[in-house]
Design a protein around this motif. Structure first.
Motif, PDB file in Angstrom:
ATOM      1  N   LEU A 182       0.831  -1.207   0.000  1.00  0.00           N
ATOM      2  CA  LEU A 182       0.000   0.000   0.000  1.00  0.00           C
ATOM      3  C   LEU A 182       0.863   1.254   0.000  1.00  0.00           C
ATOM      4  O   LEU A 182       0.517   2.261  -0.649  1.00  0.00           O
ATOM      5  CB  LEU A 182      -0.928  -0.005   1.222  1.00  0.00           C
ATOM      6  CG  LEU A 182      -2.027  -1.060   1.230  1.00  0.00           C
ATOM      7  CD1 LEU A 182      -2.802  -1.021   2.546  1.00  0.00           C
ATOM      8  CD2 LEU A 182      -2.979  -0.865   0.052  1.00  0.00           C
ATOM      9  N   CYS A 184       3.793   1.416  -1.390  1.00  0.00           N
ATOM     10  CA  CYS A 184       4.316   1.484  -2.760  1.00  0.00           C
ATOM     11  C   CYS A 184       3.292   2.067  -3.719  1.00  0.00           C
ATOM     12  O   CYS A 184       3.648   2.761  -4.685  1.00  0.00           O
ATOM     13  CB  CYS A 184       4.752   0.101  -3.222  1.00  0.00           C
ATOM     14  SG  CYS A 184       6.239  -0.524  -2.409  1.00  0.00           S
ATOM     15  N   GLN A 185       2.024   1.790  -3.474  1.00  0.00           N
ATOM     16  CA  GLN A 185       0.987   2.337  -4.342  1.00  0.00           C
ATOM     17  C   GLN A 185       0.943   3.858  -4.311  1.00  0.00           C
ATOM     18  O   GLN A 185       0.530   4.498  -5.279  1.00  0.00           O
ATOM     19  CB  GLN A 185      -0.386   1.782  -3.946  1.00  0.00           C
ATOM     20  CG  GLN A 185      -0.635   0.371  -4.437  1.00  0.00           C
ATOM     21  CD  GLN A 185      -2.088  -0.022  -4.254  1.00  0.00           C
ATOM     22  OE1 GLN A 185      -2.492  -0.430  -3.173  1.00  0.00           O
ATOM     23  NE2 GLN A 185      -2.864   0.115  -5.310  1.00  0.00           N
ATOM     24  N   LYS A 186       1.371   4.445  -3.200  1.00  0.00           N
ATOM     25  CA  LYS A 186       1.349   5.903  -3.068  1.00  0.00           C
ATOM     26  C   LYS A 186       2.529   6.572  -3.756  1.00  0.00           C
ATOM     27  O   LYS A 186       2.469   7.761  -4.063  1.00  0.00           O
ATOM     28  CB  LYS A 186       1.339   6.292  -1.588  1.00  0.00           C
ATOM     29  CG  LYS A 186       0.093   5.840  -0.839  1.00  0.00           C
ATOM     30  CD  LYS A 186       0.168   6.239   0.624  1.00  0.00           C
ATOM     31  CE  LYS A 186      -1.072   5.779   1.388  1.00  0.00           C
ATOM     32  NZ  LYS A 186      -1.013   6.129   2.830  1.00  0.00           N
ATOM     33  N   LEU A 190       1.663   1.784  -9.348  1.00  0.00           N
ATOM     34  CA  LEU A 190       1.207   0.422  -9.066  1.00  0.00           C
ATOM     35  C   LEU A 190      -0.298   0.454  -8.869  1.00  0.00           C
ATOM     36  O   LEU A 190      -0.798   1.051  -7.905  1.00  0.00           O
ATOM     37  CB  LEU A 190       1.903  -0.117  -7.807  1.00  0.00           C
ATOM     38  CG  LEU A 190       1.568  -1.546  -7.386  1.00  0.00           C
ATOM     39  CD1 LEU A 190       2.142  -2.542  -8.392  1.00  0.00           C
ATOM     40  CD2 LEU A 190       2.114  -1.828  -5.983  1.00  0.00           C
ATOM     41  N   GLN A 192      -4.362  -0.998  -8.455  1.00  0.00           N
ATOM     42  CA  GLN A 192      -5.031  -1.830  -7.462  1.00  0.00           C
ATOM     43  C   GLN A 192      -4.955  -3.315  -7.811  1.00  0.00           C
ATOM     44  O   GLN A 192      -4.661  -4.153  -6.948  1.00  0.00           O
ATOM     45  CB  GLN A 192      -6.507  -1.407  -7.341  1.00  0.00           C
ATOM     46  CG  GLN A 192      -6.721  -0.006  -6.811  1.00  0.00           C
ATOM     47  CD  GLN A 192      -6.513   0.085  -5.308  1.00  0.00           C
ATOM     48  OE1 GLN A 192      -6.327  -0.919  -4.637  1.00  0.00           O
ATOM     49  NE2 GLN A 192      -6.552   1.287  -4.775  1.00  0.00           N
ATOM     50  N   ALA A 195      -1.447  -4.621  -7.441  1.00  0.00           N
ATOM     51  CA  ALA A 195      -1.118  -4.775  -6.024  1.00  0.00           C
ATOM     52  C   ALA A 195      -1.683  -6.071  -5.468  1.00  0.00           C
ATOM     53  O   ALA A 195      -1.000  -6.802  -4.734  1.00  0.00           O
ATOM     54  CB  ALA A 195      -1.645  -3.583  -5.234  1.00  0.00           C
TER      55      ALA A 195
END
Length: 245
Positions: A182, A184-186, A190, A192, A195
């Motif tokens: 999560l 890394c998603q920010k 990447l 959803q 992920a």
């Protein structure tokens, strides 16, 4: 003995639950949305991304190494704490375990994050269900002025709820892995679905670490060696930061 669906509280504060109810509590405690602040930390990943050392392409390999190294350490600590749930010689063992947790975290930022999350998790647990052993753990930490680290608290809480060790360890590693994904998603492109695919693909690595943990000794452990400690130490030097660590 309790009937199916019942529970009882032992003298050490261990709650015996049916499997389904225990799993329900475990799901809540391992939820990434638990209000203890886990989403505020990247444990050095933000530094690695900012320095160009980590991208989406290498994320799978990085996460596997993270689980095998950092995850193995945290799983060991949690498993030791789980065994203390109904131990008669609790006090010194609890203090020593948290001292070991701190000693294996050379980066101040990661060590502080672990301590903050542990303190908040223990405080939240006491608000949800003030079991005697949890209160004992909190009182000991305060009187001896030591920090209670997240994995140690997680294992102790699960042990007092009679949650099986294997399920507890899998949930802890899943939570750790998801929190980092999560993060890394920010800071990475990447999506959803990507992920979730990544997390799913990491389950065999989590399973292997869970299987290995009961056989681990303190002498087998080593501080993280995949660059996260150094990255955590450099994190305060970043010009712009989304995370505390």
């Amino acid at each position: 003995m309790p009937n199916i669906g019942d529970f009882w509280l032992g003298y050490t504060g261990v709650v015996m639950l049916t499997n389904a109810f225990a799993q329900l509590k475990l799901l809540q405690l391992a939820d990434s949305a638990l209000p203890i602040g886990s989403t505020a930390h990247s444990y050095g990943v933000e530094s690695l991304v900012a320095e160009g050392q980590l991208g989406v392409a290498g994320l799978g390999q990085f996460m596997r190494a993270f689980i095998q190294e950092s995850g193995q350490l945290e799983a060991y600590l949690a498993n030791q704490a789980w065994q203390l749930a109904d131990a008669t010689a609790f006090d010194q063992a609890w203090l020593d375990l948290n001292d070991h947790a701190a000693a294996f975290k050379p980066a101040r930022e990661s060590r502080h994050a672990s301590a903050v999350l542990g303190r908040r998790l223990l405080g939240l647990a006491l608000q949800l269900e003030p079991l005697p052993r949890w209160q004992q753990a909190s009182t000991l930490a305060q009187s001896h002025q030591i920090e209670t680290h997240h994995s140690c608290v997680f294992g102790l809480v699960a042990g007092c709820l009679a949650i099986e060790a294997e399920a507890m360890l899998a949930a802890l590693l899943q939570q750790m892995t998801l929190s980092l994904i999560l993060a890394c998603q920010k800071i990475l492109p990447l999506g959803q679905v990507q992920a979730q695919q990544l997390l799913w693909q990491l389950h065999p690595t989590i399973k292997a670490v869970v299987a290995q943990t009961p056989h681990m000794m303190l002498a087998d452990l080593a501080p993280c060696s995949i660059g996260l400690d150094g990255a955590s130490m450099r994190h305060p030097l970043l010009g712009t930061r989304l995370f505390i660590s």
